[in-house]
Scaffold this active site. Structure first.
Site, mmCIF file in Angstrom:
data_model
loop_
_atom_site.group_PDB
_atom_site.id
_atom_site.type_symbol
_atom_site.label_atom_id
_atom_site.label_comp_id
_atom_site.label_asym_id
_atom_site.label_seq_id
_atom_site.Cartn_x
_atom_site.Cartn_y
_atom_site.Cartn_z
ATOM 1 N N THR A 247 2.641 2.476 -2.406
ATOM 2 C CA THR A 247 2.409 1.600 -1.481
ATOM 3 C C THR A 247 1.742 0.127 -2.137
ATOM 4 O O THR A 247 1.239 0.344 -3.202
ATOM 5 C CB THR A 247 1.397 2.076 -0.598
ATOM 6 O OG1 THR A 247 0.796 0.884 0.319
ATOM 7 C CG2 THR A 247 0.091 2.519 -1.212
ATOM 8 N N TYR B 116 -6.680 5.200 0.557
ATOM 9 C CA TYR B 116 -5.211 5.454 0.730
ATOM 10 C C TYR B 116 -4.473 4.817 -0.684
ATOM 11 O O TYR B 116 -3.914 5.734 -1.336
ATOM 12 C CB TYR B 116 -4.783 4.714 2.015
ATOM 13 C CG TYR B 116 -3.166 4.630 1.845
ATOM 14 C CD1 TYR B 116 -2.382 5.729 1.873
ATOM 15 C CD2 TYR B 116 -2.941 3.473 2.327
ATOM 16 C CE1 TYR B 116 -1.196 5.628 2.056
ATOM 17 C CE2 TYR B 116 -1.443 3.369 2.496
ATOM 18 C CZ TYR B 116 -0.731 4.379 2.143
ATOM 19 O OH TYR B 116 0.573 4.116 2.128
#
Ligand code: UDP
Length: 326
Positions: free
Chosen positions: A116, A140
Site C-alpha cells: 500500500t 496498517y
C-alpha cells in the site's frame, strides 16, 4: 496455472479471481470471510481458512498444489489500525509469515503481494515513487512495510520470488457488475457516497476541511480495480518470465480531493449528495499521489479505466444490482 488467491472473497481479490479465470487460470480462493463474502467466490474453488492458523494454509497448499500465489488477504482500515494495532500485526504480519512458510514448504515460489501507499506515510509534496523512503504513520502501513521486508529475507534465503504492488486508492467495480466493493462497516469514501445517493445514509461526512490542499480536503490517487487486477496478471507473467523480485507503485499520478470525488459522484448519478463537515480522521495522510512510471515502463501496464467518472459509474452500476449487498 493454479493460483492461490488469499482474500479471494474480498473486493480486489474477487476481481482478480474473475480476471484469472477469464485468462484460462484456476483461482483458488483462501479466505476467512471476516471481511469478504462467500457470494463473491464465483470463479473457482473455495477454501475457508485463516492465515493466522498455520495448519489451515498448509492444508490448502497440500490439497490444491498451486503454481503461484496472489496475496490480498489483510485488514486494511486505517481507523481500525489506529484503535487496534495488535489486530494488524497479528493478521497482516503473522498471517503473511504463515503463508510464506507454507509456500516455501510446498515449493510454490512465485508470489504477488498487495502492499500500500500507506507504507510511505505523510510526505507532503513528495512524489511517491519506488525510491521514496517508507515512513508509515499507522499500524496498517507499518504492517505492510514489515511484510515487504519479510519478503526480502524469504527471497534471499528461500528463493521466494515476489512482486510487490503498492496500491494507491482502489475504486470502481467489475464492468459486468458480477463483483464489486462492499464492506460492512463501510469506511471508504466512494461506497459511502453511493450509499448516500441510494438513500441508505443521510449524508457524507467530510473528514477535515483544513488540510493544506487546494480545497482543504485530503487528496488521493484512485485506480480502477480492473486496471489494478490487470497489473497482477502482468506481475504473475513477470515472475514466470524469471524477471525477479520487484516493487511497483500502482497509481495514475492524478490526485482527487474528497470534495472533487463527491462532485464527480453528483454528476455521474445526477443527484446532490448531502455533506457534513467533520473532524480530521486520525491516521489520514494529507496527500497520497503516485509519481511512478515504473509499472508503465517495465510491466507495460497502462490504466484503461481509471478516470473518476468511469470508476464511479462502474461502482454505481454494481451498487444498484449487487445481490450480496442485500
Ligand atoms: N473520507 C471522508 N469521509 C468518509 C470516508 C472517507 O472524508 O466518510 C476521506 C478520508 O479521510 C480520505 C479519503 O476520503 O481522505 C479516502 O478515504 P478512504 O477511506 O476511501 O481510503 P484511504 O485513503 O483511507 O485508504
Amino acid at each position: 496455472m493454479k493460483v492461490l488467491v488469499t482474500g479471494g472473497a474480498g473486493y480486489i481479490g474477487s476481481h482478480a479471481c474473475k480476471a484469472l479465470s477469464k485468462t484460462g487460470h484456476t483461482p483458488i480462493t483462501f479466505d476467512n470471510l471476516s471481511t469478504g463474502w462467500r457470494d463473491a467466490v464465483q470463479f473457482g474453488p473455495f477454501f475457508e481458512g485463516d492465515l493466522t492458523d498455520k495448519s489451515s494454509i498448509e492444508r490448502a497448499f497440500a490439497e490444491h498444489r498451486p503454481d503461484a500465489v496472489l496475496h490480498f488477504a489483510a485488514l486494511s482500515r486505517v481507523d481500525e489500525a489506529m484503535a487496534k494495532p495488535e489486530l494488524y500485526w497479528r493478521n497482516n504480519v503473522l498471517g503473511s509469515l504463515n503463508l510464506f512458510e507454507a509456500a516455501v514448504q510446498h515449493d510454490c515460489l512465485d508470489l504477488v503481494f498487495s502492499s500500500t501507499c500507506a507504507t510511505f506515510g505523510d510526505q507532503d509534496n513528495v512524489i511517491l515513487d519506488e525510491n521514496t523512503p517508507q515512513h508509515p504513520i499507522n499500524a496498517y502501513g507499518a504492517s505492510k512495510q514489515a511484510v515487504e521486508r519479510m519478503l526480502q529475507d524469504f527471497e534471499a534465503t528461500h528463493g521466494l520470488r515476489n512482486v510487490i504492488f503498492r496500491y494507491f486508492n482502489v475504486a470502481g467495480a467489475d464492468p459486468d457488475a458480477e463483483v464489486g466493493e462492499f464492506h460492512r462497516p463501510e469506511t471508504h469514501l466512494i461506497p459511502i457516497v453511493l450509499d448516500t445517493v441510494a438513500g441508505e445514509r443521510d449524508q457524507v461526512t467530510i473528514y477535515g476541511t483544513d488540510y493544506p490542499t487546494p480545497d482543504g480536503t485530503c487528496v488521493r490517487d484512485y485506480v480502477h480495480v480492473s486496471d489494478l487486477v490487470d497489473a497482477h496478471l502482468l506481475g504473475l507473467q513477470w515472475l514466470k518470465d524469471g524477471k525477479g523480485s520487484r516493487a511497483f507503485n500502482l497509481g495514475t499520478g492524478s490526485g482527487f480531493s474528497v470534495r472533487e470525488v463527491i462532485h464527480s459522484a453528483n454528476r455521474v448519478t445526477n443527484r446532490e449528495v448531502p455533506t457534513a463537515i467533520g473532524d480530521r480522521r486520525p491516521g489520514d495522510a494529507i496527500k497520497l499521489v503516485s509519481g511512478s512510471k515504473r509499472a508503465e515502463d517495465e510491466l507495460k501496464w497502462t490504466p484503461q479505466k481509471s478516470t473518476m467518472p468511469q470508476m464511479i459509474e462502474d461502482a454505481w452500476r454494481w451498487h444498484q444490482v449487487a445481490d450480496y449487498r442485500k
